[in-house]
Design an enzyme around this catalytic site. Structure first.
Site, PDB file in Angstrom:
ATOM      1  N   THR B 169      74.743 -43.379   6.159  1.00 45.26           N
ATOM      2  CA  THR B 169      74.062 -42.233   5.538  1.00 45.26           C
ATOM      3  C   THR B 169      72.953 -42.672   4.577  1.00 45.26           C
ATOM      4  OG1 THR B 169      76.071 -40.939   5.697  1.00 45.26           O
ATOM      5  CG2 THR B 169      74.441 -40.182   4.109  1.00 45.26           C
ATOM      6  N   GLY B 208      80.888 -45.579   0.520  1.00 40.02           N
ATOM      7  CA  GLY B 208      82.147 -46.009  -0.082  1.00 40.02           C
ATOM      8  C   GLY B 208      82.196 -47.516  -0.230  1.00 40.02           C
ATOM      9  N   ARG B 346     110.901 -20.322  -8.469  1.00 38.68           N
ATOM     10  CA  ARG B 346     110.171 -19.614  -9.508  1.00 38.68           C
ATOM     11  C   ARG B 346     110.364 -18.108  -9.292  1.00 38.68           C
ATOM     12  NH1 ARG B 346     107.673 -19.764 -14.491  1.00 38.68           N
ATOM     13  NH2 ARG B 346     105.850 -18.436 -14.540  1.00 38.68           N
ATOM     14  N   GLY B 437      99.860 -20.894 -13.133  1.00 40.07           N
ATOM     15  CA  GLY B 437      99.434 -21.847 -14.160  1.00 40.07           C
ATOM     16  C   GLY B 437      99.941 -23.253 -13.889  1.00 40.07           C
ATOM     17  N   GLU B 460      82.044 -38.120   7.409  1.00 33.57           N
ATOM     18  CA  GLU B 460      82.414 -38.366   8.816  1.00 33.57           C
ATOM     19  C   GLU B 460      81.934 -37.212   9.701  1.00 33.57           C
ATOM     20  OE1 GLU B 460      84.146 -41.119   9.910  1.00 33.57           O
ATOM     21  OE2 GLU B 460      84.687 -41.973   7.975  1.00 33.57           O
TER      22      GLU B 460
END
Lengths: 692, 692
Positions: B169, B208, B346, B437, B460
């Site tokens: 790139t 990278g 929860r 949260g 990619e």
């Protein structure tokens, strides 16, 4: 760039976030090439700026590059930076706008909301921390405290000499505030209260400023007094001021604060937890405007029902919700302006004829990704202005508000918060993707905005819960939400009130009459006709509200469990009704704003944006319109074609449309708009060619 | 927890990411309560594990808590941590799986892809850095280098003694690789090449390992030799190995690397830029498998067409695409498993009858948010297995692949990458929101996963560009993409080949016949019938491909500019065709996997998941099915009802469904599953009650 922003200080070279050693090859100094575009942007800006245009302009002129969300700081450095920014805000004259004149403020709710909204262009950590200090903590004292308490605290709150936090949410109770577990028990011996965290799940959690800076907490707790037999009597949730830290920053005896540490974003806000182990506070700690305890422990309140009292006390949250929606809308506009500018100067693949690279915005898919979102961002900005106006009137002239109008305002504050924060997450994500690899580099700001706004969908009321609230108000159940009705009564109540509430309200308005009168061809109705659009959106809302009410009727006479099942299995339907209502209401605010605009060129563009907003709704929900025989397949197909055409057409004016957001130019001084991957300014000025 | 994961080392106390000073109140040790659930999870896992089950199990057993993405490190610390992890990977025996035996590898492409996929459960920075080193850099040498070069470099690449990067790139060219600007010019005097960055936009970007660790870059550049007249002759993009840093980490003469610094995520990967100022490399730097230059500067290649050669050389990218899709799918499964577990423990709001809090997953809306995504994650995991099998066969038995099968594989690798990475972003976002949260606290992992996977939609191959590639292959234009046809020829070519390609391919399969034969009631077709589902998806794809081809026909005989306009105005249609194709292909892989499953209880559940996957597609695109008279409004409404019912039904087994993902238990040792806001394990074991 519009004339309003030209007067700003140009960005200084050292404000450039470019990576060291990396060349900067030119600069998109921006501004539409033609004077008529600048004039149009200025007119559009007038409409967007709304009633508080002057406050916006003052804030805009005060904005500097060092107010942008900083990069590369550690969490503690970021927190320190945000606290410094808060100190500067404290001397700016803005915070006092939010308080009454008798409390040392300037009594300009619209002004303070507008100013805080604009922080969304720069650094959401600062916006949130400011919202905690002056909106929530200061707001609780201002709304719930008596004159003495207000006089004692508010000057220091405004000046930032006293930092506070708003301790409502608990680990175990987020959305169900009425059932939070922290207790404030009257102590007959001292005449004060004992604040306690009776269970692990009662710990106050996610509290902004609790980890580091707050010295006092506005604590929401079940208020308990002994009854005649000496047994505990619970009067529901009340708010008390509880000191949590000494001057040196150490936890006070009985108080244990801890730090949530890293979050998904908003790294400049120190969110933390607070536990209370039988902490004693004096009698005056209770913010007693709506409920008080005398020295004998006798409770009294001007509001008889626990539910109604709770509901009144939660009024504090409304400003917060409006503010959160507004700031996330500002962040979304910033992201769109960045992505639009990039899409005009970034080229990919060569044009087969010219051999020149094609700017991203020339691609149909890119237009589809960005332009309907630009249209929505206009719609939400105008709706946000409307709710700010409404809230400002409520705060200055509460006598103008009967229960119904007040509830409607609260419902719209909740609904617009849910709609805009959801939109902001989606839009900032899409803007980041639309900028490719550059969008992922933190220096180009999009990733920080995305990370910061993410929690806006959760705090100040979870979006799902808020949208449900909107729908419940519509089906008449809102009263029950804070009243003492159980689920069964709620359903029964709903049945008696639904029906034509929507029609009645909308159709009573003069805009409705005007728009409906304007429909010229009823047989061959046109989706670009404002009156037809309104009918379409009203009709969808009515149908959804009516049918969901009919479903809920099944719960009549059933026991609690069965009634819950009926409610729960209709939950997706309920939410859909809420969203349809908000679409219609936002549309109306857009239509009103166009009515009020006097510049013909601006009206022409606003008309197209409003059309695109409606077409985007129709295209996104065409399954519903077809299933319910509201539109024929020919018309939904035509809507998609029109959506594409209008996206292309408005893409040709994209730069002007985002310039009208009047975001300070230094916000665009990012590498992706200045380095070698994009056009030099001279080329960029030519804009996108080949558009309709 | 399935039997496979029980053998793992339990998380040690110090691996707990709990914030200091914060109590831990119990622990969801997990595991379905009933033995039959564990048995079912194990059977489902067999199907998900697929052919490389053993490689998965080996990798699973090697996973430890210190491989989780770390919290609270600075960027440089995170980079160092990831490099250490890479060193450990280098000794694990995994990287050599990806290389041929003659090059010192173990020749097991499926094994290495599976192992890398599973890094998606732990730390995507490690996955990406490993992908750069062994997949892209090592892959380029392996695929494009001659025997001598491979022998010289690969042992050190595998052992990590030589760190490299993949410099494709550029700042100005992301998606349009064929037109990148970096040059590699043959130098007659030395017999070597001169690598140069001729313009600012030619700088290699987002690479990278380029910022810090890489010592050699695989550089993609236009290969230029002098022609007979001494004029430059461009042979298109080739790859050369260019040393960029010395042992001490300093840039070599003529090379300037710089650092992108902070990104939206993947902070452990050192992305950077590279500029070349006439850097000289020897003749053997050219990876010459598909194109070579002799000592006189004469170019030769076994592949005549520049386009076809480029296309062949890009084969390196396919493994990367498959790997990226697989790892982001693993991250999405992790996020869903976290959100499902949280939704079971929860509770919010009390049940009107029992007075007990209602677990989140008992709410219809929560079921709608999570369960269709669980179904999709099964579909994509199975499709990902299928593409890995295909790629593995291609690498071991290329002779089995004619041009058409190879192109199909490449197209599916591109399409599944786009589909799964988009799905992962959406799903991890939704999982984070569904955890309120708590979901926003970094310690609970969701925000890091969301930030890390975000760029998977861009690198990619940008997802929009990849999905376009899928569609172009369908309309026969793929050949032209890398051939030398211009836009006009492409269109002409498209016209001759479209029509019944889809039907022909699908209908030739035995599965098709089997499924279609199974349809019992053609008049009253049922959306839960596998054969009908296939017909529905095939029919949509056919219609979209045919109609888009018809639109493109308008370009016939037009000049380049007009042809581009035709293409561009159909871009949304083209992308829709690509997505419809991928839906159908993924569905087929799901159906195949069910066919292959031998456990009746697992088949029953997989059938429901496959139904939910299809119903989710139908519900999401019901506008299209109605507009094109594929479904009546009664049937689309029935689809929505069925979608709701199935979501509820599968919610009752949600824990088992996510346990079958067989993610190491230590991944779930997060505060939100252990602290005071959620149920203690004894209660959690009861699961969700009241579901169908």
């Amino acid at each position: 760039m519009t004339s309003e922003t030209e007067s700003q200080t140009p960005p200084t070279p050292d404000s450039s976030p470019g990576v060291t050693g990396r060349p900067v090859f030119g600069r998109v100094t921006g501004g539409p090439a033609r004077p008529e575009d600048a004039a149009l942007a200025a007119e559009l800006q007038k409409t967007l700026d709304g009633r508080w245009a002057r406050a916006r302009q003052t804030t805009r002129e005060a904005m500097t590059p060092d107010m942008l969300s900083p990069l590369g700081l550690t969490m503690e450095e970021h927190r320190a930076h945000v606290l410094t920014q808060l100190g500067l805000l404290a001397t700016s004259g803005i915070p006092e706008l939010g308080f009454r004149e008798e409390d040392g403020g300037a009594g300009d709710a619209g002004g303070v909301l507008t100013a805080f909204e604009m922080l969304g262009h720069l650094d959401l950590s600062v916006m949130v921390k400011a919202g905690v200090q002056w909106g929530l903590f200061g707001g609780a004292i201002s709304n719930l405290g008596d004159a003495e308490t207000r006089a004692r605290y508010l000057p220091d709150v405004i000046s930032l000499d006293l930092l506070g936090c708003f301790a409502m949410t608990e680990l175990g109770q987020g959305s169900d505030v009425q059932n939070l577990e922290t207790t404030a028990t009257f102590d007959r011996e001292t005449g004060g209260f004992v604040i306690d965290t009776p269970t692990p799940s009662a710990e106050k959690a996610y509290i902004g400023s609790a980890a580091r800076d707050a010295r006092v907490a506005a604590v929401f707790a079940q208020l308990i007094t002994p009854d005649e037999a000496g047994e505990p009597d619970n009067h529901g949730v009340h708010c008390l001021l509880v000191p949590i830290r000494d001057e040196a920053g150490n936890d006070l005896p009985g108080v244990t604060t801890s730090d949530h540490g890293l979050k998904g974003g908003l790294l400049g806000v120190d969110n933390g937890l607070i536990r209370f182990d039988h902490v004693r506070v004096p009698h005056e700690a209770l913010l007693n405007r709506f409920g008080d305890v005398d020295s004998d422990g006798l409770y009294s309140s001007s509001i008889e029902s626990d539910g109604a009292r709770f509901f009144t006390m939660l009024g504090t949250l409304i400003r917060g919700r409006v503010s959160v929606g507004a700031a996330s809308g500002a962040a979304a506009r910033t992201a769109l302006a960045l992505a639009v500018r990039y899409s005009l100067v970034r080229r990919q693949f060569d044009h087969p004829e010219t051999g020149k690279g094609i700017p991203l915005l020339e691609y149909r898919e890119h237009q589809r990704r960005l332009m309907p979102r630009v249209a929505r961002s206009y719609a939400y900005a105008l709706a946000q202005n409307a709710i700010i106006e409404e809230l400002d009137e409520f705060e200055t002239h509460p006598e103008n508000f009967d229960v119904r109008r007040r509830r409607e305002m609260e419902s719209h504050a909740a609904g617009i918060k849910a709609a805009v924060t959801g939109f902001a997450n989606d839009t900032i994500s899409e803007a980041r993707l639309a900028c490719g690899g550059a969008g992922y580099m933190a220096e180009n700001r999009l990733t920080t905005m995305r990370a910061d706004t993410d929690v806006f969908s959760t705090f100040e009321g979870d979006n799902v819960v808020l949208m449900q609230l909107v729908a419940k108000e519509l089906i008449g159940a809102y009263a029950a939400e804070f009243g003492n009705m159980d689920q069964r009564e709620t359903v029964a109540f709903a049945l008696s009130t639904v029906a034509d509430v929507v029609q009645e309200k909308v159709r009573a308005s003069t805009l409705w009459q005007k728009l409906v009168d304007s429909v010229t061809d009823r047989e061959n109705t046109d989706l670009l006709d404002r009156g037809n659009q309104l009918e379409l959106l009203v009709d969808r809302e009515e149908h959804l509200v009516e049918t969901v009410a009919r479903r809920l009727r099944k719960a009549e006479g059933e026991d609690g469990a069965a009634a819950f099942q009926v409610f729960n299995s209709a939950q997706d339907h309920v939410l859909r009704a809420g969203r349809a209502h908000m679409d219609r209401w936002v549309f109306e605010q857009f239509a009103h704003a166009i009515e009020a605009c006097e510049d013909p060129a601006a009206v022409e563009v606003l008309d197209m944006l409003c059309d695109l907003f409606v077409l985007d709704i129709v295209d996104g929900d065409k399954g519903w319109f077809l299933e319910h025989n509201r539109l024929t397949t020919e018309r939904t197909k035509a809507a998609t074609v029109a959506l594409n055409r209008l996206s292309t057409k408005l893409a040709g004016r994209a730069r002007t449309l985002v310039d009208a957001f009047a975001i300070p130019e230094f916000v665009f001084d990012v590498p992706m708009l200045t380095d070698g991957g994009v056009d030099a300014p001279s080329e960029a000025a030519q804009g996108v060619g080949g558009l309709e």
